[in-house]
Design a protein around this motif. Sequence first.
Motif, PDB file in Angstrom:
ATOM      1  N   ILE A 127      15.171   3.639  -3.357  1.00  0.00           N
ATOM      2  CA  ILE A 127      14.237   4.601  -2.768  1.00  0.00           C
ATOM      3  C   ILE A 127      12.856   3.994  -2.566  1.00  0.00           C
ATOM      4  N   VAL A 128      12.362   3.244  -3.572  1.00  0.00           N
ATOM      5  CA  VAL A 128      11.029   2.649  -3.471  1.00  0.00           C
ATOM      6  C   VAL A 128      10.977   1.614  -2.346  1.00  0.00           C
ATOM      7  N   LEU A 129      12.022   0.810  -2.202  1.00  0.00           N
ATOM      8  CA  LEU A 129      12.064  -0.160  -1.103  1.00  0.00           C
ATOM      9  C   LEU A 129      12.036   0.561   0.246  1.00  0.00           C
ATOM     10  N   LEU A 130      12.791   1.653   0.349  1.00  0.00           N
ATOM     11  CA  LEU A 130      12.786   2.436   1.590  1.00  0.00           C
ATOM     12  C   LEU A 130      11.382   2.961   1.909  1.00  0.00           C
ATOM     13  N   ILE A 131      10.708   3.476   0.896  1.00  0.00           N
ATOM     14  CA  ILE A 131       9.360   4.014   1.108  1.00  0.00           C
ATOM     15  C   ILE A 131       8.404   2.893   1.532  1.00  0.00           C
ATOM     16  N   GLY A 132       8.553   1.726   0.909  1.00  0.00           N
ATOM     17  CA  GLY A 132       7.683   0.603   1.254  1.00  0.00           C
ATOM     18  C   GLY A 132       7.838   0.160   2.694  1.00  0.00           C
ATOM     19  N   VAL A 133       9.069  -0.097   3.118  1.00  0.00           N
ATOM     20  CA  VAL A 133       9.270  -0.581   4.492  1.00  0.00           C
ATOM     21  C   VAL A 133       8.996   0.520   5.521  1.00  0.00           C
ATOM     22  N   SER A 134       9.191   1.773   5.136  1.00  0.00           N
ATOM     23  CA  SER A 134       8.895   2.860   6.073  1.00  0.00           C
ATOM     24  C   SER A 134       7.401   2.964   6.345  1.00  0.00           C
ATOM     25  N   SER A 135       6.575   2.447   5.417  1.00  0.00           N
ATOM     26  CA  SER A 135       5.132   2.431   5.643  1.00  0.00           C
ATOM     27  C   SER A 135       4.788   1.539   6.832  1.00  0.00           C
ATOM     28  N   ILE A 136       5.595   0.470   7.028  1.00  0.00           N
ATOM     29  CA  ILE A 136       5.391  -0.384   8.208  1.00  0.00           C
ATOM     30  C   ILE A 136       5.660   0.433   9.472  1.00  0.00           C
ATOM     31  N   MET A 137       6.772   1.168   9.467  1.00  0.00           N
ATOM     32  CA  MET A 137       7.125   1.962  10.643  1.00  0.00           C
ATOM     33  C   MET A 137       6.078   3.040  10.931  1.00  0.00           C
ATOM     34  N   LEU A 154       4.152   8.544  -6.535  1.00  0.00           N
ATOM     35  CA  LEU A 154       5.473   7.926  -6.382  1.00  0.00           C
ATOM     36  C   LEU A 154       6.167   7.712  -7.730  1.00  0.00           C
ATOM     37  N   ILE A 155       5.381   7.608  -8.792  1.00  0.00           N
ATOM     38  CA  ILE A 155       5.968   7.382 -10.126  1.00  0.00           C
ATOM     39  C   ILE A 155       6.848   8.564 -10.533  1.00  0.00           C
ATOM     40  N   SER A 169       0.838  -1.210   0.000  1.00  0.00           N
ATOM     41  CA  SER A 169       0.000   0.000   0.000  1.00  0.00           C
ATOM     42  C   SER A 169       0.866   1.250   0.000  1.00  0.00           C
ATOM     43  N   GLY A 170       2.048   1.169   0.618  1.00  0.00           N
ATOM     44  CA  GLY A 170       2.940   2.327   0.682  1.00  0.00           C
ATOM     45  C   GLY A 170       3.528   2.705  -0.663  1.00  0.00           C
ATOM     46  N   ILE A 171       3.730   1.709  -1.540  1.00  0.00           N
ATOM     47  CA  ILE A 171       4.328   2.018  -2.845  1.00  0.00           C
ATOM     48  C   ILE A 171       3.287   2.074  -3.963  1.00  0.00           C
ATOM     49  N   SER A 172       2.035   1.775  -3.634  1.00  0.00           N
ATOM     50  CA  SER A 172       0.971   1.816  -4.647  1.00  0.00           C
ATOM     51  C   SER A 172       0.330   3.203  -4.677  1.00  0.00           C
TER      52      SER A 172
END
Length: 434
Positions: free
Chosen positions: A286-296, A63-64, A56-59
Amino acid sequence: MSIALVSGLIIAVVLVVLLLLGVPIAISIGVSSLLAILPTLNFDASVLTGAQRIFSGISVFTLIAIPFFILAGNIMNRGGIAIRLINFAKVLTGGAPGALAHTNVVSNMLFGAISGSGVAAASAMGSIIGPVQEKEGYDRDFSAAVNIASAPTGLLIPPSNVLITYSLVSGGTSVGALFMAGYIPGILWGLGCMVIVYFMARKRGYRSTARVTMNQAFRIFLEAIPSLLLIVIVIGGIVGGIFTATEGSVVAVVYSLILSLFFYKTIKLKELPEIFRESAKMTGIIVLLIGVSSIMSWVMAFTRIPEAISAILLNITSNKYMIILIINIVLLFIGTFMDTTPAVLIFTPIFLPICQQFGMSAIQFGIMLTFNLCIGTITPPVGNILFVGVKVAKTKIENVIKMVIPFYAIIIAVLMLVAFIPGVSMWLPQLMGY
């Protein structure tokens, strides 16, 4: 002890330990976040929810814009735009004391804004202007300090990937408003550097021996117009509502390709696959960082960590100016050892709600946060622009730091204006109707 404090301590301790062990920042954020939610949810629910939050964080459509702006920046770095902006900056700075150093500052502001990368600006400008300055008698450490101190302005002057990332993590703050808000702080940063350059150059007797005739100035201006038009087209289109920030990023790629391939003819078609690969690698990080930061972000909201930190700060003092000052000190410290993007992702959900309690808008906070973290890029121990600037200048970091100290002072003075005077960042967005 409340669940918020327990979760907060788990995140802080685990994150620091993993980073010290050399674990990649994205994995460190994800693991520390999942461990922090375990006292509240069982393991299966935590992992399932974490996976959902990544997607959900990268969708997000906005972000594109990031991969396209990265690609546009990489094309421009290879496309001969830097030298044309330098020549244009020479015309603007004239024959003032330290004219070449002033040229470096203005060039960093222009190229950093176009490429969206402080590292790219420091590398390009340092490698081109540095040798010319040395030939005219400029001290190498002084030249490196000027280049390093002014390079981060491109992270504030739009288009800026950092501000796009902040827009996402702050809950959808207008990218157009953030872009407008970054102009005055970014320009003030550059002007502050030019003030320091003026006095240091005057003391050292640095004066330019070259003079540009009116005919030369006109020709240089004509050559620079296509590059400068990129800013006008992209930012003008976003602010004017012609296209979104995401669509603007695609326009930037198409325009920079046409400029480099057919107008300046500085890039060949066979070079494009390598440029695409570099851009894809950077985008993936960057996209991976944004994705996992959504968990935090979810863990912090679920366990009410921002409210707990707010309560701690309010126990120290109820004065909003003191709390904002404390937040700035913390962010300055964080910026010295953490890269800009992960710091934005981690600390926005912590400090934004606190500042909003005292009437600060999400736009002003975004610029204040970015400004603090930009200072970290030119500060030891892990300032990437600092190390790139020193490497390009072929000098030693301990020599350059002494030269950078006066620049730190005036840059932090500008930061205080951004933090405590809302109009510095809010005047342009309000003028444009945001």
